[in-house]
Design a protein around this motif. Structure first.
Motif, mmCIF file in Angstrom:
data_model
loop_
_atom_site.group_PDB
_atom_site.id
_atom_site.type_symbol
_atom_site.label_atom_id
_atom_site.label_comp_id
_atom_site.label_asym_id
_atom_site.label_seq_id
_atom_site.Cartn_x
_atom_site.Cartn_y
_atom_site.Cartn_z
ATOM 1 N N CYS A 157 23.495 6.616 13.733
ATOM 2 C CA CYS A 157 24.180 7.898 13.889
ATOM 3 C C CYS A 157 24.705 8.357 12.541
ATOM 4 N N GLU A 158 24.257 9.560 12.113
ATOM 5 C CA GLU A 158 24.705 10.153 10.851
ATOM 6 C C GLU A 158 25.105 11.596 11.116
ATOM 7 N N PRO A 159 26.345 11.819 11.569
ATOM 8 C CA PRO A 159 26.765 13.197 11.882
ATOM 9 C C PRO A 159 26.788 14.066 10.622
ATOM 10 N N PRO A 160 26.417 15.332 10.722
ATOM 11 C CA PRO A 160 25.729 15.985 11.838
ATOM 12 C C PRO A 160 24.235 16.102 11.566
ATOM 13 N N LYS A 161 23.605 15.010 11.138
ATOM 14 C CA LYS A 161 22.216 15.084 10.673
ATOM 15 C C LYS A 161 21.218 14.412 11.609
ATOM 16 N N ARG A 162 21.527 13.224 12.113
ATOM 17 C CA ARG A 162 20.529 12.517 12.908
ATOM 18 C C ARG A 162 21.180 11.423 13.737
ATOM 19 N N PHE A 163 20.524 11.111 14.842
ATOM 20 C CA PHE A 163 20.875 9.907 15.589
ATOM 21 C C PHE A 163 19.604 9.322 16.185
ATOM 22 N N ALA A 164 19.637 8.016 16.467
ATOM 23 C CA ALA A 164 18.499 7.322 17.046
ATOM 24 C C ALA A 164 18.993 6.416 18.160
ATOM 25 N N VAL A 165 18.278 6.430 19.278
ATOM 26 C CA VAL A 165 18.650 5.610 20.437
ATOM 27 C C VAL A 165 17.389 5.000 21.035
ATOM 28 N N THR A 166 17.560 3.901 21.768
ATOM 29 C CA THR A 166 16.475 3.453 22.625
ATOM 30 C C THR A 166 16.505 4.307 23.887
ATOM 31 N N TRP A 167 15.338 4.462 24.493
ATOM 32 C CA TRP A 167 15.186 5.296 25.694
ATOM 33 C C TRP A 167 14.564 4.380 26.762
ATOM 34 N N GLU A 168 15.385 3.888 27.672
ATOM 35 C CA GLU A 168 14.974 2.831 28.589
ATOM 36 C C GLU A 168 14.943 3.351 30.027
ATOM 37 N N MET A 169 13.758 3.229 30.645
ATOM 38 C CA MET A 169 13.571 3.587 32.046
ATOM 39 C C MET A 169 13.045 2.350 32.763
ATOM 40 N N ASP A 178 27.006 21.841 12.977
ATOM 41 C CA ASP A 178 28.130 21.200 13.649
ATOM 42 C C ASP A 178 28.159 21.532 15.139
ATOM 43 N N ASP A 179 27.895 22.792 15.481
ATOM 44 C CA ASP A 179 27.898 23.184 16.888
ATOM 45 C C ASP A 179 26.744 22.528 17.633
ATOM 46 N N LEU A 180 25.567 22.509 17.030
ATOM 47 C CA LEU A 180 24.424 21.883 17.675
ATOM 48 C C LEU A 180 24.646 20.382 17.825
ATOM 49 N N TRP A 181 25.189 19.759 16.819
ATOM 50 C CA TRP A 181 25.488 18.321 16.885
ATOM 51 C C TRP A 181 26.467 18.039 18.026
ATOM 52 N N ASN A 182 27.486 18.868 18.153
ATOM 53 C CA ASN A 182 28.464 18.684 19.217
ATOM 54 C C ASN A 182 27.811 18.810 20.590
ATOM 55 N N ALA A 183 26.930 19.789 20.748
ATOM 56 C CA ALA A 183 26.252 19.974 22.035
ATOM 57 C C ALA A 183 25.383 18.779 22.389
ATOM 58 N N LEU A 184 24.835 18.103 21.367
ATOM 59 C CA LEU A 184 23.941 16.977 21.583
ATOM 60 C C LEU A 184 24.654 15.652 21.781
ATOM 61 N N THR A 185 25.881 15.535 21.299
ATOM 62 C CA THR A 185 26.516 14.215 21.244
ATOM 63 C C THR A 185 27.863 14.117 21.945
ATOM 64 N N ASP A 186 28.443 15.230 22.355
ATOM 65 C CA ASP A 186 29.745 15.183 23.027
ATOM 66 C C ASP A 186 29.528 14.918 24.522
ATOM 67 N N ALA A 187 30.108 13.828 25.017
ATOM 68 C CA ALA A 187 29.875 13.423 26.409
ATOM 69 C C ALA A 187 30.360 14.461 27.407
ATOM 70 N N GLY A 188 31.333 15.281 27.013
ATOM 71 C CA GLY A 188 31.809 16.315 27.912
ATOM 72 C C GLY A 188 30.949 17.558 27.894
ATOM 73 N N ARG A 189 30.146 17.708 26.859
ATOM 74 C CA ARG A 189 29.324 18.915 26.717
ATOM 75 C C ARG A 189 27.868 18.697 27.123
ATOM 76 N N ILE A 190 27.368 17.491 26.972
ATOM 77 C CA ILE A 190 25.968 17.207 27.303
ATOM 78 C C ILE A 190 25.621 17.634 28.733
ATOM 79 N N PRO A 191 26.489 17.385 29.729
ATOM 80 C CA PRO A 191 26.131 17.805 31.094
ATOM 81 C C PRO A 191 26.043 19.311 31.282
ATOM 82 N N ARG A 192 26.540 20.078 30.338
ATOM 83 C CA ARG A 192 26.489 21.530 30.472
ATOM 84 C C ARG A 192 25.069 22.071 30.272
ATOM 85 N N TRP A 193 24.178 21.236 29.724
ATOM 86 C CA TRP A 193 22.791 21.681 29.534
ATOM 87 C C TRP A 193 21.765 20.621 29.911
ATOM 88 N N PHE A 194 22.223 19.367 30.115
ATOM 89 C CA PHE A 194 21.264 18.289 30.390
ATOM 90 C C PHE A 194 21.685 17.513 31.635
#
Length: 218
Positions: A84-96, A42-58
């Motif tokens: 998105c299947e919390p807290p197990k997996r998510f998939a996104v496109t990665w567009e540059m 749950d903590d790792l999922w939150n760090a990966l998916t919470d918009a307020g927390r993602i900038p704290r490491w990425f």
């Protein structure tokens, strides 16, 4: 926050694998990075998916992080949240720009905490692959996974300026070299010619560790 003093050991926390694939009739390369973190899913999922927390490491992120929504990382990739299947997996496109690839992150409980598996599949650019191999993408993910670990260990935010300068520090150069070598080993295990994979790792090292000349901007 200070960055690690044993970068070789830290880079060694990540296991790396390369697979050759195909998507929509196009040849692809699949980079797989795996690391176990000493926290619960749950903590790792939150760090990966919470918009307020993602900038704290990425990176700062904007947009809609629900399925079907579009996201944008500041100065980096954007894309669409596909699954998105919390807290197990998510998939996104990665567009540059016009380049589209696919990213999936999976979490599994482990005895030591939670194992994160990051799977990045991209169409093969033969010239880019010959020059850098998987390291150009892979080392970037190594640095991101390092930042995530620092944040999870301390609860504090990783200083963006320190993170930006890290690859050009002596410790950072050791980290990048270890990671780039690991990605070259993974490419060789998938069938790449060592005579090409080793120079590509050196090119990746130079790419990440070059220090801009005074008066220029990176």
């Amino acid at each position: 926050m200070t960055l690690p003093i044993d970068p070789t050991a830290l880079a060694g926390l990540v296991s790396r694998q390369i697979r050759t694939g195909e998507r929509q009739g196009m040849p692809t390369k699949i980079a797989i990075a795996e690391r176990t973190y000493a926290t619960d899913p749950d903590d790792l999922w939150n760090a990966l998916t919470d918009a307020g927390r993602i900038p704290r490491w990425f990176l700062p992120i904007s947009g809609d992080l629900s399925v079907g929504g579009r996201y944008q990382l500041e100065g980096n990739a954007g894309g669409v949240v596909e699954e998105c299947e919390p807290p197990k997996r998510f998939a996104v496109t990665w567009e540059m720009g016009p380049m589209i690839s696919w990213l999936e992150v999976r979490l599994d409980p482990a005895a030591e905490g939670t194992t994160l598996e990051l799977v990045h599949e991209a169409p093969v650019d033969p010239d880019m692959w010959k020059q850098f191999g998987p390291g150009a993408v892979g080392v970037g993910w190594d640095l991101g996974l390092m930042g995530l670990g620092l944040h999870l260990d301390s609860g504090a935010a990783v200083d963006p300026a320190t993170a930006l300068e890290f690859p050009t520090s002596p410790e950072g150069m050791m980290f990048v070299r270890t990671a780039a070598t690991g990605w070259a080993d993974a490419a060789i295990a998938d069938g790449d010619d060592p005579a090409l994979a080793r120079p590509a790792a050196e090119a990746t090292l130079a790419f990440y560790t070059v220090i801009p000349e005074e008066g220029t901007q990176s």
